[in-house]
Design a protein around this motif. Structure first.
Motif, mmCIF file in Angstrom:
data_model
loop_
_atom_site.group_PDB
_atom_site.id
_atom_site.type_symbol
_atom_site.label_atom_id
_atom_site.label_comp_id
_atom_site.label_asym_id
_atom_site.label_seq_id
_atom_site.Cartn_x
_atom_site.Cartn_y
_atom_site.Cartn_z
ATOM 1 N N ASN D 189 0.666 -1.171 0.071
ATOM 2 C CA ASN D 189 0.010 -0.005 -0.047
ATOM 3 C C ASN D 189 0.924 1.332 -0.211
ATOM 4 O OD1 ASN D 189 -3.124 -0.381 0.303
ATOM 5 N ND2 ASN D 189 -2.214 -2.041 1.476
ATOM 6 N N ASN D 353 -5.358 -5.485 3.937
ATOM 7 C CA ASN D 353 -5.313 -4.378 3.512
ATOM 8 C C ASN D 353 -4.560 -4.468 2.215
ATOM 9 O OD1 ASN D 353 -5.168 -1.635 2.911
ATOM 10 N ND2 ASN D 353 -3.716 -1.327 4.453
ATOM 11 N N PRO D 354 -5.564 -4.679 1.172
ATOM 12 C CA PRO D 354 -5.010 -5.178 -0.253
ATOM 13 C C PRO D 354 -4.302 -3.970 -0.714
ATOM 14 C CG PRO D 354 -7.310 -5.112 -0.230
ATOM 15 C CD PRO D 354 -7.076 -4.976 1.145
ATOM 16 N N GLY D 355 -3.133 -3.965 -1.202
ATOM 17 C CA GLY D 355 -2.372 -3.019 -2.030
ATOM 18 C C GLY D 355 -2.882 -3.124 -3.526
ATOM 19 N N PRO D 356 -2.775 -2.137 -4.300
ATOM 20 C CA PRO D 356 -2.201 -0.916 -4.060
ATOM 21 C C PRO D 356 -2.940 0.265 -3.322
ATOM 22 C CG PRO D 356 -3.093 -0.890 -6.180
ATOM 23 C CD PRO D 356 -3.139 -2.222 -5.777
ATOM 24 N N LYS D 357 -2.530 1.148 -2.860
ATOM 25 C CA LYS D 357 -3.062 1.836 -1.827
ATOM 26 C C LYS D 357 -4.540 2.574 -2.059
ATOM 27 C CE LYS D 357 -2.073 6.473 0.243
ATOM 28 N NZ LYS D 357 -1.211 7.797 0.280
ATOM 29 N N ALA D 359 -6.601 0.716 -3.847
ATOM 30 C CA ALA D 359 -7.264 -0.606 -3.991
ATOM 31 C C ALA D 359 -8.352 -0.647 -2.709
ATOM 32 C CB ALA D 359 -6.616 -1.577 -4.286
#
Ligand SMILES: NC(=O)c1ccc[n+]([C@@H]2O[C@H](COP(=O)([O-])OP(=O)(O)OC[C@H]3O[C@@H](n4cnc5c(N)ncnc54)[C@H](O)[C@@H]3O)[C@@H](O)[C@H]2O)c1
Ligand SMILES: NC(=O)c1ccc[n+]([C@@H]2O[C@H](COP(=O)([O-])OP(=O)(O)OC[C@H]3O[C@@H](n4cnc5c(N)ncnc54)[C@H](O)[C@@H]3O)[C@@H](O)[C@H]2O)c1
Ligand SMILES: NC(=O)c1ccc[n+]([C@@H]2O[C@H](COP(=O)([O-])OP(=O)(O)OC[C@H]3O[C@@H](n4cnc5c(N)ncnc54)[C@H](O)[C@@H]3O)[C@@H](O)[C@H]2O)c1
Ligand SMILES: NC(=O)c1ccc[n+]([C@@H]2O[C@H](COP(=O)([O-])OP(=O)(O)OC[C@H]3O[C@@H](n4cnc5c(N)ncnc54)[C@H](O)[C@@H]3O)[C@@H](O)[C@H]2O)c1
Ligand SMILES: [Mg+2]
Ligand SMILES: [Mg+2]
Ligand SMILES: [Mg+2]
Ligand SMILES: [Mg+2]
Lengths: 382, 382, 382, 382
Positions: D189, D353-357, D359
């Motif tokens: 992220n 907390n799925p990346g990217p930021k 998302a």
């Protein structure tokens, strides 16, 4: 007759006033009142004769107008009682509430005299303390306490400590008064106050009204103890959305509550089973109906491992308000009997942290029976 | 010393035997045994001197070999006790178990004499009945009971009724014996049997061991009663995967259990709050560790509605097995004191449906204290 | 515009009518309506044009008067709709309700014609079946079904089977109608009816509205499946106090419900994990707000054993009523598109036992997205 | 073949190693591994080729010896892998564990080169970061990050930030490497790292492995969203007794965790429903099997209020360890496909907390299907 003063016209104080008047009017049953109408002093004998608060939105209003915010069916009889100004002493510090206290305009000593005059006029007998939970420091001696008053040391004293002292002075003058400390501040568990009470014809009940998950946990632990189940761990969560939960997000206030809550474990089990028992959080939409969650794991016969989980939705304020209907009457009984100081038999059932200091928690189911007998009633199952 | 016979070498009987021997060997603590090792008769004084069953896969084997199926750590000391053949009397009807009983080859009267001989040889003192839950009909008089035996009426009698009668005959001959009825069949609650016991120097404890959700519900209801909370409804589910839950899928056996379970509501609350309390289902993978779920809704002060939910994973058989360690010793104490008939003080704590018939359930937390006093021990909190 | 007929003016039917009118009047938000107001056919386009029941206390009254018993704030607009008499066909047998049906005074064939006339007059398009849960036997062929009608065989047919047939006749005459079968009787899962529908310009949605613990369990099981957790057992209890739970105390009706509820396990997991999933009991004070309890045990990585317990208090009737607001509109859309027979995309989300017969349950979270796309809406997350 | 390095040989790292070897040996089923053995890269193709820690009691021991403390059945094959010394960078500050790091004896720049040499020797491809939860500050630019390294600024960098950077350097040299960030520190992220990855032939998966109550809550919220039930409040408690819960009693570490956990609410519901979602406490006897409690209240159709309560006992470490078996293989697949940077399809299912930021969280049930398709597998239900 019992003449009662409410200190802290918040959720508990308002539900107490509103529910009491409805019971007196025959509109509702006395559910939530442990002793029903069994005592010689009847529920209809309880008169609310005064109310104190420091929230600027409450002071000067009628109890009826204040209670409307907590209950949508408030009896008109509460229109005649005015919420008077008390002492503040930082009770609402850091909370989003504007407060003012007698001490803003006079010394603490003058505030005591001012209040005593009002209480005499009201013929007050029993004082119920349901102010906001406090962060506090106990006093080591009467001298220390009286010094703080004399020196007008507003940082040293909490409102509860102040009220309890002022009432001892009032009791001495009028020949008796009862202080019911339904909040965690140590009063019935503070030897300084218990001594003071004995000398002043004062009765103290306390500390911290026993409602919610704590007395239930006490009875569950007693249940396990009696089967010699070895408790491995206890986790207890509480979350609610009333102002009291908001106040408990303050670390220091929270500690006051945690210590009264945790004492049951060792008192009942005889060993300090690892536990996590704390008021856990504030979540506004839950309102007064808190969510509780309790997990207990234990060893049973032949090494078997069992688990219990208790969840609940519990209306916080009515639980304490119902107890206050009894405590008001028991306070008068204690006064009639001149049992000054504190009364363990009463505290053991009604209080999370039953005074005096050296006293312990016992299972509530047994405490109830003993309390009945103290009150002159027959026990149910003994 | 107490010489004990197990009737029904199933899950409970096996965990009792295995756990007892481990405690005697000092391998485990006596968790799950309510009176710990406080009695004058010590846990190590309990001798298992016999075992009876009717499952063809058990009869003739050692208790060790049978117990291995229920516990993966069984003490070798159980290798010396053989599981003998009992009477069957339809106990396992409709269950997927092949059974045979003494009555296949002899009359009931002969079976009694056969058993009495074996029991004399074993010097049996206390009999623990943990056979499969039965569908049964009580007897209205001693005559009716004796007639059934005499006429070899195998449809009229259940195994429990037969064993209790046979033991009364044995007691009369040897001068005393105790029958612990840990299953729902009414024996301690059947005046015919209690009378018979008094005349035969027999002690009966019963009926139906108080484990699991029922005694917990009793204490929770007492907790609510003592706060005058008005209970609106009680729902209680139980599901497990042991043979006993399988047996309870049979409608008639289930009714035996339901009635002992439900009696607590009115006994404790004083009114018959609407309830659904039944053994609910069989789910094999749960094994002996049943899942319980309890929901209670009630009215608190000022009309507030609260809810409690209790869930648990509870090992069924150890819970009862631990009680049997006490009951064996209390049985001997009652015999020593010649308290023939049934002993309410004992039943009130250990039994779901405490005999005698007219007796009621009281909160377990109080029953424990009274039972201690009966047993010559100090109460903890009274 | 969609013209809707309610078959069964009970709890669900009444909350549907009352809630719908409140949404149309802008008084409440369309909470509980999965598609909100996103469809081209708007919520305000739904017109209730008729209602049928067989309870003598309802027939002849207005929907307003009936709904008052289920909701204390019923819009006046429901005063104009009269509850007409339907066919009974034993729907209320053994229940404490007095019933009468058209078949008391005419043949089934005449009843069909009578109803078709009324429906033509009302310009009915969509029929919602929310009658009492039935014990039923499917038909193996159209001949068998039509024979039962012709021979006036009132024991062979249930009300649902009758209504579905009558509506097929109506659909054929007027050129289209939709039957929403929100109850367990197999209609969308009965090939006889699906064939009949295709030939009669009829759309069937069914069977058994997916509310409460079942769709939630479906999503929980999908959650476990996707992590390859091996489910050891599933126990699910339901207890409520509305008439529908009362009806389910009848063993045969209960079986209808059990089979639709249980089908999810193998459909989702791919193996038939041992389970106990049944409507469990009736407890009057719970009313429409049922208590559910769900226990799942499973194996996670490295042999670890986990457990989940879900409890809930769920208002039963609003849950289905909210779905009916969508189903009414989707029925009209299917008619407009001439998708006669049954529509799996709709059933998969809204029904416990989605037809056609060979179709399976899929996780609701995915079914929702597919259903949106069928309805011409954008998926949210696909 | 995939060559894997474990960074942090704690509970998760050890259960991953032990369980993986047991699956490879055919001793246990791959339960808890979402993709089973469906990928082209088989579970038996995963080789653990290195392990790093900073606990002085672990460094220098074999993975076998370390894993024994977490699992009582560890495969011998782990005896050959030595736990090497990593960089510490305050990871264990304030915890009761003695730690040492490469930086004690060399500069950070030298440590990078030292590690790169070891990794080349091990032919490392995929790095799994399961170090202790960190309090951290993200970097705003690559310059800032590289400056911190160059200046040997040990207070500015966390171990995770250091490892991720070192691996980017390694990836650039050897032509590819994957960093799986299973802990809350923002890497996938953090745009700085994602950019760096793209330029360095590095794949990042992250952040914070999605196990326990959070992904379950995501699916429950999706379930409610799809029925348009309006969520009033969400309370979620977690309590456990492993070192990770102990670490989370530190306020700053706790904040790292809270923010990844809370993000699901608005992502799924579309509005920020009031919630209390935090790792709540440490209770040693619970060990790795944490207790979770979740309460959700919502509005259904016609204004009805429903409640759901979820409780669970969940083995914390196996839950993540099972995911790592997939992530290791998916990392290799991404490398083979040269999908440098971060891969949302993978993160959306496996990460809290799925990346990217930029998302967002989507329901896991849908994320699973999309992830399958990314991995070249058929979806199950789409
Ligand atoms: N079940 C229960 O609700 C329960 C149980 C045990 C103890 N308590 C205690 O009862 C107390 C009251 O709880 P509540 O829910 O009514 O809280 P609340 O915040 O609604 O009410 C507290 C009231 O006290 C007033 N107050 C604060 N300081 C004051 C002062 N110095 N003088 C006079 N008034 C003052 C506040 O303005 C407010 O009106 C708390 O201390 C709580 O810990 C409550
Ligand atoms: N917590 C508890 O487990 C609990 C609590 C209260 C009561 N009980 C009662 O204890 C009893 C035993 O429970 P269990 O779990 O051990 O069941 P089980 O099925 O494992 O064991 C019963 C045993 O009794 C044997 N048996 C049946 N009929 C017999 C007969 N006529 N003579 C001799 N043996 C016979 C069976 O073959 C079996 O071995 C049940 O009646 C149950 O209702 C158990
Ligand atoms: N969440 C839910 O409530 C839910 C979910 C799925 C399915 N269902 C199904 O919905 C149905 C209705 O549930 P309810 O709670 O409204 O029950 P209810 O008992 O309140 O209402 C049923 C109504 O149907 C009427 N009725 C019975 N037979 C009839 C007939 N032959 N013709 C016309 N009317 C008839 C009854 O008199 C009653 O008014 C049940 O079959 C139930 O299985 C309900
Ligand atoms: N289900 C889960 O357990 C779960 C889910 C999501 C994320 N996580 C994350 O996984 C991580 C590991 O959890 P755990 O339960 O294994 O904790 P743990 O405390 O058992 O293990 C952490 C290990 O990392 C080592 N370590 C610490 N700093 C290090 C460093 N700088 N270099 C090398 N090794 C270092 C520690 O000595 C310890 O051996 C935590 O950050 C946690 O937040 C766990
Ligand atoms: Mg004390
Ligand atoms: Mg009795
Ligand atoms: Mg189907
Ligand atoms: Mg993101």
């Amino acid at each position: 007759m019992v003449n009662v003063i409410i200190l802290g016209q918040g959720f508990v104080g308002s539900i107490f006033a509103s529910g009491l008047e409805k019971i007196k009017a025959g509109e509702i049953e006395p559910y939530g009142v442990p002793l029903r109408d069994e005592l010689q002093i009847k529920i209809k004998d309880i008169n609310i004769v005064g109310s104190y608060d420091v929230d600027v939105n409450k002071v000067g209003k009628s109890v009826y107008d204040v209670a409307k915010h907590y209950d949508n069916n408030v009896p008109e009889s509460l229109k005649d009682i005015e919420v008077k100004k008390g002492v503040h002493l930082n009770s609402l510090k850091n909370l989003p509430i504007k407060a003012e206290g007698l001490e803003d305009k006079m010394s603490l000593e003058d505030a005591i005299n001012h209040l005593i005059d009002e209480w005499k006029e009201a013929k007050a007998e029993v004082f119920i303390n349901v102010c906001t939970t406090e962060a506090f420091k106990t006093f080591n001696s009467r001298e220390e306490l009286e010094k703080a008053i004399k020196e007008n040391n507003k940082e040293r004293l909490t409102a509860t400590q102040f009220y309890a002292y002022a009432i001892s002075r009032y009791a001495k003058e009028v020949g008796g008064a009862c202080f019911i400390n339904a909040i965690p501040t140590l009063i019935a568990n503070d030897p300084t106050y218990v001594e003071l009470a004995k000398e002043s014809k004062m009765v103290i009940f306390g500390d911290d009204g026993a409602t919610g998950a704590t007395p239930l946990t006490a009875d569950l632990l007693a249940h396990l103890f009696q089967r010699n189940r070895y408790v491995l761990s206890i986790a207890q969560f509480n979350i609610g959305g009333n102002t009291d939960f908001l106040a408990l997000t303050d670390v220091d206030r929270n500690k006051s509550k945690e210590s009264t809550k945790s004492s049951i474990v060792e008192d009942i089990l005889g060993y300090n089973a690892p536990h996590f028992i704390k008021p856990t959080g504030y979540l506004e939409p839950l309102g007064d109906k808190k969510f509780i969650s309790l997990h207990i794991e234990y060893i049973s016969f032949n090494g078997a491992r069992d688990e219990l989980i208790v969840n609940g939705r519990i209306n916080d304020s009515p639980a304490l308000a119902g107890l206050l209907v009894d405590l008001s009457r028991l306070g008068k009984i204690a006064l009639d009997r001149k049992e000054y100081g504190t009364v363990y038999e009463v505290n053991a059932f009604y209080m999370k942290n039953p005074g005096p200091k050296e006293a312990k928690n016992i299972p509530r189911i047994i405490a109830y029976e003993k309390m009945r007998m103290w009150a002159g009633l027959k026990s149910i199952w003994l």
